[in-house]
Design a protein around this motif. Sequence first.
Motif, PDB file in Angstrom:
ATOM      1  N   ILE A  25      61.393 -25.176  83.117  1.00 31.89           N
ATOM      2  CA  ILE A  25      62.285 -24.389  82.263  1.00 31.89           C
ATOM      3  C   ILE A  25      63.713 -24.436  82.805  1.00 31.89           C
ATOM      4  N   ALA A  26      63.872 -24.176  84.104  1.00 27.74           N
ATOM      5  CA  ALA A  26      65.207 -24.125  84.715  1.00 27.74           C
ATOM      6  C   ALA A  26      65.959 -25.455  84.590  1.00 27.74           C
ATOM      7  N   PRO A  27      65.354 -26.606  84.923  1.00 29.72           N
ATOM      8  CA  PRO A  27      66.097 -27.861  84.795  1.00 29.72           C
ATOM      9  C   PRO A  27      66.628 -28.117  83.384  1.00 29.72           C
ATOM     10  N   PHE A  28      65.816 -27.821  82.383  1.00 31.89           N
ATOM     11  CA  PHE A  28      66.269 -28.062  81.006  1.00 31.89           C
ATOM     12  C   PHE A  28      67.252 -26.992  80.544  1.00 31.89           C
ATOM     13  N   LEU A  29      67.055 -25.763  81.008  1.00 32.74           N
ATOM     14  CA  LEU A  29      67.992 -24.701  80.637  1.00 32.74           C
ATOM     15  C   LEU A  29      69.364 -24.946  81.254  1.00 32.74           C
ATOM     16  N   TYR A  30      69.405 -25.309  82.528  1.00 35.00           N
ATOM     17  CA  TYR A  30      70.682 -25.616  83.181  1.00 35.00           C
ATOM     18  C   TYR A  30      71.345 -26.831  82.533  1.00 35.00           C
ATOM     19  N   SER A  31      70.556 -27.830  82.200  1.00 38.64           N
ATOM     20  CA  SER A  31      71.100 -29.030  81.548  1.00 38.64           C
ATOM     21  C   SER A  31      71.691 -28.689  80.187  1.00 38.64           C
ATOM     22  N   THR A  32      71.006 -27.804  79.473  1.00 35.94           N
ATOM     23  CA  THR A  32      71.500 -27.357  78.164  1.00 35.94           C
ATOM     24  C   THR A  32      72.834 -26.641  78.308  1.00 35.94           C
ATOM     25  N   ILE A  33      72.912 -25.745  79.284  1.00 35.99           N
ATOM     26  CA  ILE A  33      74.145 -24.967  79.495  1.00 35.99           C
ATOM     27  C   ILE A  33      75.306 -25.890  79.873  1.00 35.99           C
ATOM     28  N   ILE A  34      75.054 -26.817  80.798  1.00 36.57           N
ATOM     29  CA  ILE A  34      76.105 -27.750  81.229  1.00 36.57           C
ATOM     30  C   ILE A  34      76.608 -28.574  80.040  1.00 36.57           C
ATOM     31  N   SER A  35      75.675 -29.119  79.246  1.00 37.82           N
ATOM     32  CA  SER A  35      76.062 -29.943  78.095  1.00 37.82           C
ATOM     33  C   SER A  35      76.819 -29.132  77.058  1.00 37.82           C
ATOM     34  N   ALA A  36      76.344 -27.906  76.804  1.00 36.56           N
ATOM     35  CA  ALA A  36      76.989 -27.056  75.798  1.00 36.56           C
ATOM     36  C   ALA A  36      78.391 -26.643  76.231  1.00 36.56           C
ATOM     37  N   VAL A  37      78.541 -26.257  77.492  1.00 37.59           N
ATOM     38  CA  VAL A  37      79.862 -25.847  77.988  1.00 37.59           C
ATOM     39  C   VAL A  37      80.852 -27.004  77.896  1.00 37.59           C
ATOM     40  N   ILE A  38      80.442 -28.182  78.351  1.00 39.56           N
ATOM     41  CA  ILE A  38      81.310 -29.361  78.266  1.00 39.56           C
ATOM     42  C   ILE A  38      81.670 -29.640  76.815  1.00 39.56           C
ATOM     43  N   GLY A  39      80.670 -29.577  75.942  1.00 37.31           N
ATOM     44  CA  GLY A  39      80.897 -29.874  74.531  1.00 37.31           C
ATOM     45  C   GLY A  39      81.863 -28.914  73.866  1.00 37.31           C
ATOM     46  N   PHE A  40      81.640 -27.606  74.048  1.00 36.94           N
ATOM     47  CA  PHE A  40      82.511 -26.603  73.419  1.00 36.94           C
ATOM     48  C   PHE A  40      83.932 -26.655  73.982  1.00 36.94           C
ATOM     49  N   LEU A  41      84.062 -26.923  75.276  1.00 30.48           N
ATOM     50  CA  LEU A  41      85.399 -27.048  75.868  1.00 30.48           C
ATOM     51  C   LEU A  41      86.158 -28.228  75.262  1.00 30.48           C
ATOM     52  N   LEU A  42      85.479 -29.359  75.122  1.00 33.86           N
ATOM     53  CA  LEU A  42      86.132 -30.539  74.537  1.00 33.86           C
ATOM     54  C   LEU A  42      86.517 -30.296  73.083  1.00 33.86           C
ATOM     55  N   MET A  43      85.635 -29.630  72.346  1.00 32.20           N
ATOM     56  CA  MET A  43      85.930 -29.356  70.939  1.00 32.20           C
ATOM     57  C   MET A  43      87.074 -28.356  70.801  1.00 32.20           C
ATOM     58  N   LYS A  44      87.158 -27.394  71.753  1.00 30.96           N
ATOM     59  CA  LYS A  44      88.197 -26.372  71.684  1.00 30.96           C
ATOM     60  C   LYS A  44      89.551 -26.910  72.134  1.00 30.96           C
TER      61      LYS A  44
END
Length: 495
Positions: free
Chosen positions: A46-65
């Motif tokens: 759970i943790a590896p995929f949850l952390y990976s999701t958070i990292i990808s989402a943060v990078i994505g939203f920052l780039l879009m913003k």
Amino acid sequence: MQQIHRLSKREVKTILHHTGNVCVLLAGAMLIPILITFIYNEPKYIAPFLYSTIISAVIGFLLMKLFKVEIKMTLKCAMIFSTIIWLIACALGALPYYLSGELSYLNSYFEAMSGFTTTGFSMYVNIDAVSYTMNFWRAFTQWIGGLGIIFLLLALLRSTGVDVMRLYMAEGREERLVPSIKHSTRIIVYMYSLFTLIAIALFFIAGMPLFDSVFHAFTTLSTGGFGMHNNSLLFYNSAWIEIAAMIVMMIGATNYALHYTILKGNWREYFRDIETKVAFGLIIISTILVTFMLYNNQVYGHDFLLNLRFSLFQMVSAITTTGLQTAFYPDILSKWIGLGTFLMTLIMIIGAGSLSTGGGIKWLRVGILLKGISWQVKSFILPGKAVMAKKLHHVSELLITDDVIRLTGAFLSTYLVVYIVSVVIVLIYYPDISRVIFEVASALSNVGLSSGIMTPNSPTLIKIVFIIDFWMGRLEIWPVLLLIAITINNVVRKR
């Protein structure tokens, strides 16, 4: 002229914004394996995929913003974006493997690139011991890669017209099912989903457990070739499962424009198309030759049908660039060596159909080259003023110009140059030429059939060469060469 060799700031901002879109979509994809952890009681993932999701989402939203779309994409811009996004997607897709502690980051990146490019080489030492959750992620990356990462973006992109058209072309696609590219992508996604359900049903009916059926539907339809077992499909030792796999492999490797034509009721097109003529011609000839070679050498005993079974499966797996195996490198090295490995190497390089999930040079290009040879020979015996119609049938009648033939020849030449350079580098570490030309052909054509060279313990340089081959093969070389040319030009200008 200077603009050709570099990207403007507005183009860079547009690329970064769209990169953010893909990162967010990948974040969503990484949430799905978390469901598998609950189904199969594997909470440590759970943790590896949850952390990976958070990292990808943060990078994505920052780039879009931070970066907005300020310009319509040129074809150059779209090709650069498609080239870079595969590297970024694989960097993020590698995180679950790395954060789980099962693979080093280089091996994780290799596994992710092999997955997204639908190649099929693996860095796991013991595939039989891989968890359900990780196996699902491995299969899911190949299923996503079969569609193409740019298809993920097109599913998100609200705009139509120039951006969509150039992004569509940048990932190596030129054909469209209907005049609207946006509509064409939706139809392909619908067909891909339908074929996935059919593949799951075929494997399940053939005798696979449900999870195995889903896994192999993902990896076979995408012509990816990841397996759940060290012995790949031989683990099941079932002729029915192998038949189901060959059907699904051929579906995945066939042009989706041809699928669309057949689904509309015009099934005769399947037997008229130049691509299917090339594919079945090669399958029949290579299977007959290898079967007689195996039977003559009693590789699988005196049973002719058993020799035919092994021969046919390997040939179909090679030409569809899937990479599932029922014959492995101890046998391939000692019993298939010579004619068997030569023909597999050849048809791996030829590869699958255009606008399919497969890799390689593609059946259409081979058909054009063969027709081009025929037309050239005929031109020698025709009167000087005679005009020869250069046409072939591919979904519809296509007029083949000299420019198309030259471009096809240029692609083949470039492909072979990349192949030869890769072979030379690998030969530095592995002097067995027959194994090296086989393994590199498998890597560059995104196949995954192995002669035993690529393992988790292979030298770092060889892993990097293979990663580059996966990447270049999936993008059909041109976008990568454009990125390299622009990078070199900018470095030279700064000096």
